[in-house]
Scaffold this motif. Sequence first.
Motif: not given
Length: 239
Positions: A143-158
């Motif tokens: 994978x490659x994550x944009x900054x927006x995708x990474x922020x969303x990913x970790x926020x979804x996991x608390x």
Amino acid sequence: MHPDPQIRYHFDPKRKYPYFLIRNRLLGVVRKFAPRLSGRLLDFGCGVKPYEHLFTVNEYVGVDYQGEGETWNKEKVDFIYNGRTLPFPDASFDSIFSSEVLEHVFNPAEIIPELHRVLKPGGRMLLTFPFAMPEHEEPNDYARYTSFAAVSLFQQHGFEVMDLEKTGNYVEAVTQLWIIWFQQGIEKRFQRRPKLQQFLSKWVYRMANGTALFFSKRYPGNKRLYLNNVLLLQKPAST
């Protein structure tokens, strides 16, 4: 400065090194954020622990996964895990550090909750992961994550986002990708003439990296294309 010259060559490089731009920026940003981690620290995907000397913590523990296509040996790894469950009790660590690992995690929906589980409430996690980088350590590059995708990913996991930074900019990203392309072409074309290969590589990389730094200072603002994401996260204290 890392005491091992071989590790220092790759992770604290000179301008003649083909991956100078990405490694130089990573070293600077890890050095900047390292004082914000403390206590017992877990280096997730630690490899050879190239940045351990930058942290002032009570204990530095490295865990890694044995996969295909990896560049470094596992001599400095303290624990090998199975790629799904970390071998530690809940709330074992005050801090977690992970550099250039997230792109190799094929199951983030399983691993991120594990990182959350072993981190103490109020604990912090520092992550770096590439944005502009060719496939590497094949086949384990997912994978490659944009900054927006990474922020969303970790926020979804608390996790709460404390800080976000992008390393490099458009100039440095384009130059770094060009150097990697040139390096791969040189290796194939002049593999039977190692002295010529070494001469061309040394001077081309040095000039390209120097030029990128020169123009990067004059046109620093465009970060829509960049080298790496850097995320400083926190597990809520009330968890």
